[in-house]
Design a protein around this motif. Structure first.
Motif, short mmCIF file in Angstrom:
data_model
loop_
_atom_site.label_atom_id
_atom_site.label_comp_id
_atom_site.label_asym_id
_atom_site.label_seq_id
_atom_site.Cartn_x
_atom_site.Cartn_y
_atom_site.Cartn_z
N GLY A 338 0.79 -1.31 0.03
CA GLY A 338 -0.05 -0.10 0.02
C GLY A 338 0.68 1.44 -0.11
N ARG A 339 2.07 1.13 0.11
CA ARG A 339 3.09 2.60 0.02
C ARG A 339 3.04 3.04 -1.40
NH1 ARG A 339 8.79 1.53 2.63
NH2 ARG A 339 8.65 3.82 2.28
N ALA A 340 3.22 4.41 -1.39
CA ALA A 340 3.07 4.78 -2.76
C ALA A 340 4.46 4.33 -3.33
CB ALA A 340 2.95 6.43 -2.84
N PRO A 341 4.35 4.28 -4.71
CA PRO A 341 5.57 3.85 -5.51
C PRO A 341 6.62 4.95 -5.50
CG PRO A 341 3.84 4.13 -7.05
CD PRO A 341 3.26 3.99 -5.46
N ALA A 342 6.27 6.28 -5.42
CA ALA A 342 7.17 7.42 -5.45
C ALA A 342 7.94 7.60 -4.05
CB ALA A 342 6.47 8.63 -5.64
N GLU A 343 7.29 7.10 -2.88
CA GLU A 343 8.01 6.91 -1.85
C GLU A 343 8.86 5.91 -1.77
OE1 GLU A 343 6.78 5.80 2.85
OE2 GLU A 343 5.26 6.34 1.47
N ILE A 344 8.72 4.65 -2.43
CA ILE A 344 9.56 3.54 -2.58
C ILE A 344 10.96 3.92 -3.32
CG2 ILE A 344 9.80 1.11 -3.34
CD1 ILE A 344 8.03 1.22 -0.81
N CYS A 345 10.48 4.56 -4.42
CA CYS A 345 11.61 4.89 -5.23
C CYS A 345 12.79 5.96 -4.53
CB CYS A 345 11.22 5.55 -6.55
SG CYS A 345 10.17 4.46 -7.50
N ARG A 346 12.07 6.95 -3.75
CA ARG A 346 12.91 7.98 -3.12
C ARG A 346 13.57 7.04 -2.06
NH1 ARG A 346 8.64 11.39 -3.86
NH2 ARG A 346 7.74 10.82 -1.88
N GLN A 347 13.18 6.12 -1.40
CA GLN A 347 13.75 5.54 -0.21
C GLN A 347 15.02 4.85 -0.51
OE1 GLN A 347 11.09 3.28 2.20
NE2 GLN A 347 12.78 2.41 3.58
N GLY A 349 16.14 4.58 -3.68
CA GLY A 349 17.22 5.03 -4.70
C GLY A 349 17.10 4.11 -6.22
N MET A 350 15.75 3.66 -6.42
CA MET A 350 15.48 2.67 -7.69
C MET A 350 14.40 3.42 -8.39
SD MET A 350 13.49 -0.54 -6.22
CE MET A 350 11.78 -0.27 -5.47
N ALA A 351 14.08 2.67 -9.47
CA ALA A 351 12.73 2.97 -10.48
C ALA A 351 11.87 1.68 -10.10
CB ALA A 351 13.37 3.31 -11.68
N VAL A 352 10.39 2.18 -10.45
CA VAL A 352 9.41 1.09 -10.46
C VAL A 352 8.63 1.48 -11.75
CG1 VAL A 352 7.60 0.24 -9.54
CG2 VAL A 352 9.49 0.77 -8.12
N LEU A 353 8.54 0.39 -12.62
CA LEU A 353 7.76 0.33 -13.51
C LEU A 353 6.44 -0.40 -13.35
CD1 LEU A 353 7.20 1.16 -16.67
CD2 LEU A 353 8.09 -1.07 -17.08
N TRP A 354 5.29 0.38 -13.11
CA TRP A 354 4.14 -0.25 -12.47
C TRP A 354 3.19 -0.70 -13.71
CZ3 TRP A 354 1.91 0.80 -6.85
CH2 TRP A 354 0.72 -0.04 -6.93
N LYS A 355 3.17 -2.18 -14.15
CA LYS A 355 2.58 -2.45 -15.53
C LYS A 355 1.10 -2.50 -15.12
CE LYS A 355 4.95 -6.38 -14.87
NZ LYS A 355 5.67 -7.55 -15.45
N LEU A 368 5.98 4.71 -14.92
CA LEU A 368 7.27 4.61 -14.35
C LEU A 368 7.61 5.80 -13.31
CD1 LEU A 368 10.22 3.71 -14.73
CD2 LEU A 368 10.75 5.40 -16.66
N PHE A 369 8.10 5.21 -12.23
CA PHE A 369 8.38 6.12 -11.22
C PHE A 369 9.87 6.26 -10.96
CE2 PHE A 369 4.16 4.46 -10.49
CZ PHE A 369 3.51 5.72 -10.17
N LEU A 370 10.49 7.35 -10.78
CA LEU A 370 11.86 7.55 -10.69
C LEU A 370 12.44 8.04 -9.22
CD1 LEU A 370 12.24 9.04 -14.22
CD2 LEU A 370 12.94 6.63 -13.44
N PRO A 371 13.70 7.93 -9.16
CA PRO A 371 14.02 8.12 -7.58
C PRO A 371 13.99 9.63 -7.43
CG PRO A 371 15.51 6.65 -8.56
CD PRO A 371 14.61 7.28 -9.60
N ASP A 372 14.02 10.55 -8.48
CA ASP A 372 13.87 12.05 -8.37
C ASP A 372 12.37 12.48 -8.04
OD1 ASP A 372 12.97 11.59 -10.87
OD2 ASP A 372 14.59 12.97 -11.60
#
Length: 655
Positions: A338-347, A349-355, A368-372
């Motif tokens: 349930g955590r927001a993917p943007a939050e996961i990426c920032r924590q 330092g990786m990217a998430v492609l949510w299909k 696509l969510f990026l670390p920045d």
């Protein structure tokens, strides 16, 4: 990553060669013209077809980037003014001549897209410019964590050594341009970048490591595989798994790493989070700069569950070492709780492609969510039907594209579009992983329609009217249009042809034919040599040629053309300069000469053909006819095309 640099001085046919290199997959061309004026730069740029200009990087006259929509700029570390001028550009690269300079780029006012380091080998373009003896320890330190591209004497033979040393790729200058006629062939024979898949073996090869290897190679990379499990399944049912011990997975990788240094590794099915953690830790220690993609297969599409419980602490330790995770909706919910993917990426330092393929609706949207904190969305229409292994296909395609030099954003967009094509590739659950289209044959098509610019109808409208009448072979001809204008008109005409299943040929312009991905090109006597055109377009494209005499046909047959347009039959107003008229006797004579010489290339009559001529021409032995005004200038072009086909069919039945 492969980059080509232009020669310092213009060479004959340079733009044609560059356009052909782009067509064959070149992503970045550096325009380097020491001392050249702005006008000379512009002359070169205008020779590049518009769809490829966003692949150009200029070394001078940076204002041309905005004017022509170029990719970016390149600066030299030894020219501080250039470094400051390059800072505002989205894409800026830099040249260095020592490991110390490479490490000093960390302090530049911009983050370089990549860094040239030279001379790595003895220069080809500068005789006497010998390779530098970089201390090994300082070189490895400079390469670590930076995208450094080898420059100076790089060839197809030593490119793999550059990759093994840790370079992100090679920049080619002398190797490409010392023999301009062989430039395209040399480029296409370069060893592709190695990419590794660590995944299970699927006996159908619709998913898993064998499917990944096929997908990677279809996208221009050298696919390597390490097996993490043997699965027992077919395209509809999953029956079980025999896991490969983690130590054996690592052993497979070690054997590969003795010869290859993959810049991207894709991980699929693994036994447990402990196994995944061990594999990722091994990769990070062995190949610290390799990008790692994790396609988290938590359950098979047939319903078999691999990982029922997510161990949070172990997962977080893994995510901190991974570059991209590609979950579908269910996997994302389970992994991220349930955590927001943007939050996961920032924590992490990786990217998430949510299909988005498992969501409903008429379109599929991947996010696509990026670390920045930035994000992008990619959408394609939802295809009817389904395919086994779409998730594997997507992550493997992205891995291959990243290794070739695509940005992550570009790779995700291109990967999604590839998946859409994959889903449509067959009517079954098992798709084809990039098998080339068979070369279309003109032998089965008796009528070729040739467009002719007119104020009454666009070229696409002409093609549409002809195709509605049953035409299945269109030649795009418009002598008065520039390449850019013909390219725009050709896109619409091409789509008409593809919608109707018609062959699409471009007259004269080889570069335009390549840019449009046309089925081939038709060459006149004063156009490019067919052998050179074949070198540029490839073996799978149709090449036709205009001839007026048997001797010309014999030459073109030796050069490997696929068909001959023999003419003119009679006077025609669609061509400004006419060769001698052949008439019926001329066709009979030439066809007989071809038969006597054993020449089997199909011959089509062309030029000034009227409806009443079709029967007599068919009896001369030609394979078919090519017409323009007979259709274009008819009151009802569609009806005219249908009538011509009926007439041709009548005489074929008599034969």
């Amino acid at each position: 990553m492969i980059i080509v640099i232009t020669p310092p001085l213009p060479t004959p046919g340079e733009a044609v060669t560059c356009n052909a290199l782009f067509r064959r997959g070149l992503l970045t061309l550096h325009v380097r013209r020491p001392g050249a004026t702005r006008e000379e730069y512009e002359e070169f740029i205008r020779g590049i077809l518009p769809p490829y200009r966003d692949r150009l990087v200029v070394h001078d006259h940076f204002d041309l980037v905005a004017r022509y929509g170029l990719k970016g700029v390149h600066a030299s570390f030894s020219r501080p003014d250039d470094l400051h001028r390059a800072a505002p550009f989205a894409h800026a690269s830099v040249s260095c001549h020592s490991p110390a300079e490479v490490m000093a780029t960390d302090d530049l006012p911009f983050a370089p897209a990549y860094i040239f380091l030279s001379p790595v080998f003895d220069s080809i373009s500068k005789p006497g410019y010998a390779a530098a003896s970089f201390p090994h320890a300082s070189l490895r330190a400079a390469l670590k964590g930076r995208r450094v591209v080898a420059l100076g004497g790089v060839t197809g033979a030593n490119l793999p050594a550059c990759r093994r040393e840790g370079f992100a790729g090679g920049a080619l200058l002398g190797y490409i341009w010392e023999r301009p006629a062989a430039a395209v062939e040399r480029f296409t024979r370069l060893p592709p970048p190695p990419v590794l898949s660590i995944a299970g073996f699927d006996p159908t090869s619709g998913a898993g490591v064998s499917a990944d290897v096929k997908t990677m190679e279809a996208h221009g990379a050298r696919g390597l595989g390490a097996c993490s499990a043997i699965t027992f399944q077919n395209q509809r049912a999953y029956q079980g798994t025999a896991w490969m011990p983690t130590a054996e997975v690592v052993r497979q990788c070690e054997a590969l790493f003795q010869e290859f240094t993959p810049t991207v590794v894709k991980i699929g099915l693994v036994e447990s989070f402990d196994a995944l953690a061990a594999i990722v830790a091994f990769l990070r220690e062995r190949l610290p700069d390799t990008r790692i993609i994790w396609d988290p297969i938590l359950a098979a599409s047939a319903g078999f569950t691999f990982h029922r419980r997510v161990e949070r602490e172990k997962l977080e330790a893994i995510l901190s070492k991974i570059d991209l995770v590609t979950p579908n909706d269910g996997e994302a919910e389970k992994l991220f709780a349930g955590r927001a993917p943007a939050e996961i990426c920032r924590q992490f330092g990786m990217a998430v492609l949510w299909k988005g393929g498992h969501a409903g609706g008429e379109a599929v949207t991947d996010r696509l969510f990026l670390p920045d904190g930035s994000r992008q969305a990619y959408t394609v229409p939802r295809s009817t039907g389904d395919k086994h292994g779409t998730g594997c296909f997507l992550s493997a395609a992205i891995a291959a594209l990243l290794a070739r030099g695509y940005s992550l954003e570009e790779a995700c967009r291109e990967g999604q579009e590839s998946v859409a094509r994959f889903v449509l590739s067959t009517p079954t659950l098992l798709g084809t992983h990039g098998i080339p289209r068979p070369k279309p044959s003109p032998r089965d098509v008796a009528l070729q329609f040739i467009t002719d610019p007119s104020p009454d109808a666009t070229l696409a409208e002409q093609a549409e009217a002809a195709c509605r009448g049953g035409v299945r072979w269109v030649q795009l001809r418009a002598k008065n249009l520039t390449d850019a204008e013909l390219l725009l008109a050709g896109r619409d005409a091409r789509e008409v042809c593809r919608r109707h299943g018609a062959l699409f040929i471009v007259n004269d312009r080889v570069e335009v034919a390549a840019a449009l991905d046309a089925d081939g090109v038709h060459l006149g006597n004063e156009d490019m040599d067919p052998v050179a055109a074949r070198r540029l377009l490839g073996l799978h494209k149709i090449i036709g040629a205009t001839c007026n005499r048997f001797e010309e046909i014999a030459l073109r047959a030796r050069q490997g053309v696929d068909y001959i347009g023999l003419g003119p039959f009679a006077h025609t107003t669609t061509k400004a300069r006419l060769a001698p008229l052949l008439g019926l006797d001329g066709y009979r004579r030439v066809v007989d000469e071809c038969r006597a010489a054993g020449i089997t290339v199909p011959v089509y009559a062309i030029g000034g053909i009227r409806m009443g001529d079709i029967g007599a021409l068919a009896r001369t032995g030609v394979a078919g006819i090519a017409v323009s005004s007979l259709v274009n200038r008819a009151t009802d072009p569609t009806a005219a095309a249908r009538a011509i086909l009926d007439e041709l069919s009548l005489y074929k039945q008599r034969d």
